[in-house]
Enzyme design. Structure first.
Site, short mmCIF file in Angstrom:
data_model
loop_
_atom_site.label_atom_id
_atom_site.label_comp_id
_atom_site.label_asym_id
_atom_site.label_seq_id
_atom_site.Cartn_x
_atom_site.Cartn_y
_atom_site.Cartn_z
N ARG A 50 -6.99 44.62 66.59
CA ARG A 50 -5.61 44.11 66.47
C ARG A 50 -4.70 45.30 66.24
O ARG A 50 -4.95 46.11 65.32
CB ARG A 50 -5.45 43.10 65.34
CG ARG A 50 -3.98 42.73 65.13
CD ARG A 50 -3.76 41.61 64.18
NE ARG A 50 -4.11 40.33 64.80
CZ ARG A 50 -3.86 39.14 64.25
NH1 ARG A 50 -3.25 39.08 63.09
NH2 ARG A 50 -4.21 38.03 64.85
N LYS A 86 -4.41 59.93 58.16
CA LYS A 86 -4.32 61.40 58.30
C LYS A 86 -3.82 61.79 59.68
O LYS A 86 -3.75 62.97 60.01
CB LYS A 86 -5.71 62.02 58.10
CG LYS A 86 -6.38 61.72 56.77
CD LYS A 86 -7.79 62.33 56.75
CE LYS A 86 -8.68 61.62 55.76
NZ LYS A 86 -10.10 61.86 56.02
N HIS A 116 -2.69 37.35 72.89
CA HIS A 116 -3.66 37.04 71.84
C HIS A 116 -4.71 36.14 72.52
O HIS A 116 -4.73 34.92 72.32
CB HIS A 116 -2.96 36.32 70.69
CG HIS A 116 -3.74 36.25 69.41
ND1 HIS A 116 -5.10 36.51 69.33
CD2 HIS A 116 -3.36 35.91 68.14
CE1 HIS A 116 -5.50 36.34 68.08
NE2 HIS A 116 -4.47 36.00 67.34
N ARG A 139 -7.02 34.60 59.79
CA ARG A 139 -7.88 33.79 60.68
C ARG A 139 -8.64 34.62 61.70
O ARG A 139 -9.85 34.44 61.86
CB ARG A 139 -7.03 32.76 61.44
CG ARG A 139 -6.75 31.51 60.67
CD ARG A 139 -5.40 30.97 61.01
NE ARG A 139 -4.40 31.89 60.51
CZ ARG A 139 -3.95 31.85 59.24
NH1 ARG A 139 -4.34 30.91 58.44
NH2 ARG A 139 -3.10 32.75 58.80
N THR A 140 -7.97 35.50 62.41
CA THR A 140 -8.65 36.19 63.52
C THR A 140 -9.77 37.08 62.97
O THR A 140 -10.91 37.01 63.44
CB THR A 140 -7.62 37.03 64.32
OG1 THR A 140 -6.53 36.18 64.66
CG2 THR A 140 -8.26 37.58 65.58
N1 CP Z 1 -3.48 32.89 64.34
C1 CP Z 1 -3.66 34.14 63.88
O1 CP Z 1 -3.75 35.08 64.65
O2 CP Z 1 -3.75 34.22 62.52
P1 CP Z 1 -3.97 35.57 61.71
O3 CP Z 1 -2.76 36.43 61.92
O4 CP Z 1 -4.16 35.15 60.28
O5 CP Z 1 -5.19 36.24 62.29
#
Ligand code: CP
Length: 319
Positions: A108, A87, A139, A58-59
């Site tokens: 991320r 590396k 998040h 999703r993100t």
């Molecule tokens: N909600 C969320 O962060 O989903 P993903 O890990 O799929 O990005």
């Protein structure tokens, strides 16, 4: 981030955002959701880098969809595999390179503090960084889309009763949601989890100075009839220090269809997704199940955020 010299466009922790900024993003998200075609060329000629050290559906893809819908382009990687991180290249050097290639970076990363480090590095090049999740810490863009979804269904962000259930300790979405909601006045939170997976002490300490009222509840059945929002999370298996604990608690905190029959008609059931087994598929057909609409809102919320950050002049975005 407690560093007032950094560009305010970096989005690393929701606790650093003002209520006014979050409200601006909510307002803009409504505009975009209602009139998506009015925003087709807003980021034409701009490039978004997506740097994902951890898996995501999703993100990563909703940021990509958001950028494309705004007329911009994307580049990046979805794991360390195939990059020079394999590396031994550092986070700092990787961000330095991406800041040369793109107008904004979404990161991320599994480590606490990774977002702050990336922001400090990219700041030298005038490129804003958005955290797409850092360890079990925060998040922030998930919280923005969660708060938008709550507002969309309840038309308010205070005077609500929220049940939060599942892995409350390692879930970064829970931390960010509570920090975000704490800016909007009085709400009652009922935390439902195994004792070893309760809210982090640092979070509880920070929230003790806000108007959020947090109560521990032994089971969902005890509170379901009063709730306006039920927010469920999966067990973050990958962050458990002890695999034995995962085996002990898995399956213990599930939503059951018969529990929802006790709920108010306007209850909304949310989940950041992915789910494992904490919400059975049978719940999806209930009118209270809003988690897929919630995830879809991620595209509109992230469009609003990217538009604001990339088109705003340096320093101004968080107000
Ligand atoms: N909600 C969320 O962060 O989903 P993903 O890990 O799929 O990005």
């Amino acid at each position: 981030m407690n560093d007032s010299n950094l560009d305010k466009r970096h989005i690393i922790r929701i606790r650093d955002m003002s209520e006014e900024f979050i409200q601006t993003i909510i307002d803009e998200t409504y505009q975009i959701k209602n009139h998506p075609n009015d925003f087709n060329d807003v980021l034409k000629g701009k490039i978004l880098a997506l740097a994902f050290w951890e898996p995501s559906t999703r993100t990563r893809l909703s940021f990509e969809s958001a950028m494309l819908r705004l007329g911009g382009q994307t580049m990046g990687f979805s794991s360390q595999s195939g990059t020079s991180i394999e590396k031994g290249e550092s986070l700092s050097d990787t961000i330095t390179m991406l800041a040369s290639y793109a107008h904004c970076i979404v990161l991320r990363h599994p480590k606490r503090g990774s977002g702050v480090l990336a922001a400090k590095v990219a700041d030298k090049y005038g490129v804003p960084v958005i955290s797409g999740g850092s360890g079990s810490q925060e998040h922030p863009t998930q919280a923005l889309l969660d708060i938008f979804t709550i507002h969309e269904y309840h038309k308010r962000l205070s005077g609500l009763k929220l049940g939060i259930m599942g892995d409350l300790r390692y879930s970064r979405t829970i931390s960010s949601l509570l920090y975000g909601l704490s800016k909007f006045g009085k709400n009652e939170i009922y935390s439902i989890s195994h004792p070893s997976l309760g809210l982090q002490e640092e979070l509880l300490f920070d929230l003790s100075e806000t108007q959020l009222e947090i109560t521990t509840s032994a089971s969902l059945t005890d509170v379901i009839a009063d709730l306006d929002v039920l927010y469920v999370t999966r067990l973050q298996k990958e962050r458990f220090p002890d695999p034995m604990l995962y085996n002990k608690v898995k399956g213990a905190y599930q939503v059951q269809l018969e529990m929802i029959r006790l709920a108010k008609d306007d209850l909304i059931i949310m989940h950041p997704l992915p789910r494992v087994d904490e919400i059975p598929y049978g719940v999806d057909r209930l009118p209270q199940a809003k988690y897929f609409e919630q995830a879809k809102n991620g595209v509109y919320t992230r469009m609003a955020l990217l538009k604001r950050i990339i088109t705003d002049s340096k320093q101004k975005a968080r107000g």
